[in-house]
Design a protein around this motif. Structure first.
Motif, PDB file in Angstrom:
ATOM      1  N   LYS A 152     -72.346  19.542 -64.798  1.00 32.96           N
ATOM      2  CA  LYS A 152     -73.716  19.737 -65.276  1.00 32.96           C
ATOM      3  C   LYS A 152     -74.270  18.603 -66.142  1.00 32.96           C
ATOM      4  CE  LYS A 152     -73.054  24.766 -65.667  1.00 32.96           C
ATOM      5  NZ  LYS A 152     -73.129  25.915 -66.617  1.00 32.96           N
ATOM      6  N   GLU A 153     -73.401  17.829 -66.784  1.00 35.57           N
ATOM      7  CA  GLU A 153     -73.875  17.007 -67.886  1.00 35.57           C
ATOM      8  C   GLU A 153     -73.874  15.507 -67.632  1.00 35.57           C
ATOM      9  OE1 GLU A 153     -71.391  18.220 -71.109  1.00 35.57           O
ATOM     10  OE2 GLU A 153     -72.183  20.273 -71.144  1.00 35.57           O
ATOM     11  N   MET A 154     -73.251  15.033 -66.574  1.00 38.03           N
ATOM     12  CA  MET A 154     -73.170  13.589 -66.379  1.00 38.03           C
ATOM     13  C   MET A 154     -74.456  13.006 -65.813  1.00 38.03           C
ATOM     14  SD  MET A 154     -69.391  12.254 -65.405  1.00 38.03           S
ATOM     15  CE  MET A 154     -69.443  12.697 -63.686  1.00 38.03           C
ATOM     16  N   TYR A 155     -74.784  11.825 -66.286  1.00 37.96           N
ATOM     17  CA  TYR A 155     -75.883  11.048 -65.710  1.00 37.96           C
ATOM     18  C   TYR A 155     -75.291  10.204 -64.584  1.00 37.96           C
ATOM     19  CZ  TYR A 155     -79.133  12.197 -69.494  1.00 37.96           C
ATOM     20  OH  TYR A 155     -79.973  12.859 -70.362  1.00 37.96           O
ATOM     21  N   THR A 156     -75.535  10.632 -63.345  1.00 38.56           N
ATOM     22  CA  THR A 156     -74.938   9.994 -62.174  1.00 38.56           C
ATOM     23  C   THR A 156     -76.031   9.435 -61.281  1.00 38.56           C
ATOM     24  OG1 THR A 156     -73.031  11.475 -62.264  1.00 38.56           O
ATOM     25  CG2 THR A 156     -73.457  10.385 -60.164  1.00 38.56           C
ATOM     26  N   PHE A 157     -75.770   8.268 -60.703  1.00 41.73           N
ATOM     27  CA  PHE A 157     -76.775   7.621 -59.856  1.00 41.73           C
ATOM     28  C   PHE A 157     -76.074   6.729 -58.832  1.00 41.73           C
ATOM     29  CE2 PHE A 157     -75.890   5.037 -63.538  1.00 41.73           C
ATOM     30  CZ  PHE A 157     -75.789   3.735 -63.050  1.00 41.73           C
ATOM     31  N   GLN A 158     -76.838   6.337 -57.819  1.00 41.84           N
ATOM     32  CA  GLN A 158     -76.355   5.387 -56.824  1.00 41.84           C
ATOM     33  C   GLN A 158     -76.968   4.027 -57.104  1.00 41.84           C
ATOM     34  OE1 GLN A 158     -77.169   7.529 -52.985  1.00 41.84           O
ATOM     35  NE2 GLN A 158     -75.224   6.594 -52.388  1.00 41.84           N
TER      36      GLN A 158
END
Length: 422
Positions: free
Chosen positions: A63-69
């Motif tokens: 729920k809490e991670m800032y994830t991106f490509q």
């Protein structure tokens, strides 16, 4: 159009940033005394690093991670905690081959979690943490705890409460996990959706759920203490004995669990008892881990560490009226009125700075009286006045702003004179 700071972040303005620098300097000094050296890792890492280390079933990953490509299609995440990055670096840089073991490191820097912002909990927060990797000695557990306690005391916080638990080794955790699954299975539908998902992946996390913490099954859940094997008991007993030997008191709490999957054996939290506020505030938590280094392709190696919030340290200091008085000050302020006088002041400032003296002048065309007020505002130790008469005579007045005393010094000897004073 108005531009506002992102929710869950904060600007550290001049006057506040100095307090942060002070806390960081305390952390560096305490780390130096314990022979921990600084490591700096990237703010973002491959997402899989956190999935493997923190655990797929944790709230952090789910729920809490800032994830991106990125543009190359790689999945990256802003780091939500520090241990995984340090462990990755330990393996990648083959620190397990260092002659001196354990490798003792500390870090200071921002972490990121998408949480609901509240007092002491930000989406960008800052941690001071340590990791000691490469030793199975219970003494290194005690050293790590002592370092954390010393840090808080050096900051001016006392009345600390250390809470301990043992999570056992992998065999213990496996047996305890089976018992928890059996305990919750028949009535798991009474729990929140998160806990229902944790039943098979990580039932230990059910005990730490904020929603269902008061459920009767949580209260009656089998304690991991009941499943500790002889090796785990001996290890925990040694940790407790060594803490007693160095005069650190503790409380054993069988319900203490850590939110990350990699913890084994020693787990701990340090709390600040604030009777005047009627609350006990958790300041930090940490513990021993096994299997994390192997997850990243390294040899079987264990470690122990903690991560603490700098924001919470400052909040605790503020609550106790112990924030450090670390306002900025200036060695010299140069007062000048007129074009030629300002030109001379600019040259003088350069010469003073080259000699290591902090100094400044007015750049807003203020009158002399207003410039003296500016000198007061920046807490200048001494003021130099350059006027038409000073340019002609080559001699200036140097005023001590604390005592009010003045002395005349030639431009030729001014830098050397101020250097000897400051």
């Amino acid at each position: 159009m108005a531009f506002n700071i992102p929710r869950g972040t904060q600007d550290l303005l001049p006057g506040v940033s100095e307090q942060w620098q002070w806390v960081e300097s305390v952390a560096r000094e305490v780390s130096r005394k314990y022979n921990y050296q600084e490591i700096r890792t990237p703010i973002f890492e491959t997402t899989e690093i956190f999935q493997r280390s923190v655990g797929d079933s944790t709230d952090i990953v789910q729920k809490e991670m800032y994830t991106f490509q990125d543009r190359g299609g790689r999945h990256l995440s802003l780091r939500p905690e520090g241990t995984a990055s340090v462990a990755r670096s330990f393996v990648e840089n083959k620190m397990h081959g260092n002659v001196t073991q354990p490798v003792k490191m500390y870090y200071i820097g921002p972490m990121f979690r998408y949480e609901r912002p509240e007092s002491g909990r930000m989406r960008q927060f800052h941690q001071f943490g340590v990791e000691a990797i490469g030793s199975d000695d219970p003494a290194i557990d005690v050293e790590t705890i002592a370092l954390a306690m010393d840090f808080y005391k050096a900051c001016g916080l006392d009345n600390l409460k250390l809470v301990l638990n043992s999570l056992g080794d992998k065999e213990v955790r496996k047996n305890h996990r089976k018992a928890l699954v059996a305990h919750f299975s028949d009535r798991i539908d009474e729990f929140c959706s998160d806990c229902q998902g944790r039943l098979e992946t990580n039932p230990l996390r059910i005990l730490d759920c904020k929603v269902d913490r008061n459920h009767e099954l949580v209260q009656s859940a089998p304690s991991i203490q009941e499943y500790l094997n002889e090796t785990s008991v001996q290890y925990f007993d040694k940790v407790k004995q060594l803490l007693e030997d160095i005069g650190i008191s503790y409380v054993v709490d069988p319900n203490l669990v850590r939110g990350l999957d990699y913890y084994t054996n020693t787990a701990f939290e340090i709390m600040l008892d604030e009777p005047e506020f009627g609350a006990i505030t958790t300041l930090t938590g940490g513990g021993r881990y096994e299997g994390l280094i192997e997850e990243f392709g390294g040899p079987k190696t264990s470690g122990i560490g903690f991560g603490l919030s700098i924001e919470r340290v400052l909040m605790a200091l503020e609550a106790r009226n112990k924030l450090p008085e670390v306002g900025s000050s200036l060695d010299v302020f140069v007062v000048a009125v007129g074009e030629k006088e300002n030109d001379k002041a600019t040259t003088l400032l350069h010469d003073l700075r080259q000699a290591g003296i902090s100094c400044d002048k007015d750049y807003a065309g203020k009158k002399m009286k207003a410039q003296f007020k500016s000198a007061d505002r920046v807490n200048a130790s001494r003021v130099i006045v350059i006027g038409e008469q000073e340019l002609e005579s080559g001699i200036v007045n140097v005023k001590n702003m604390e005592s009010g005393e003045q002395e005349q010094v030639s431009f030729e000897h001014l830098v050397a004179h101020l250097t000897s004073l400051i």
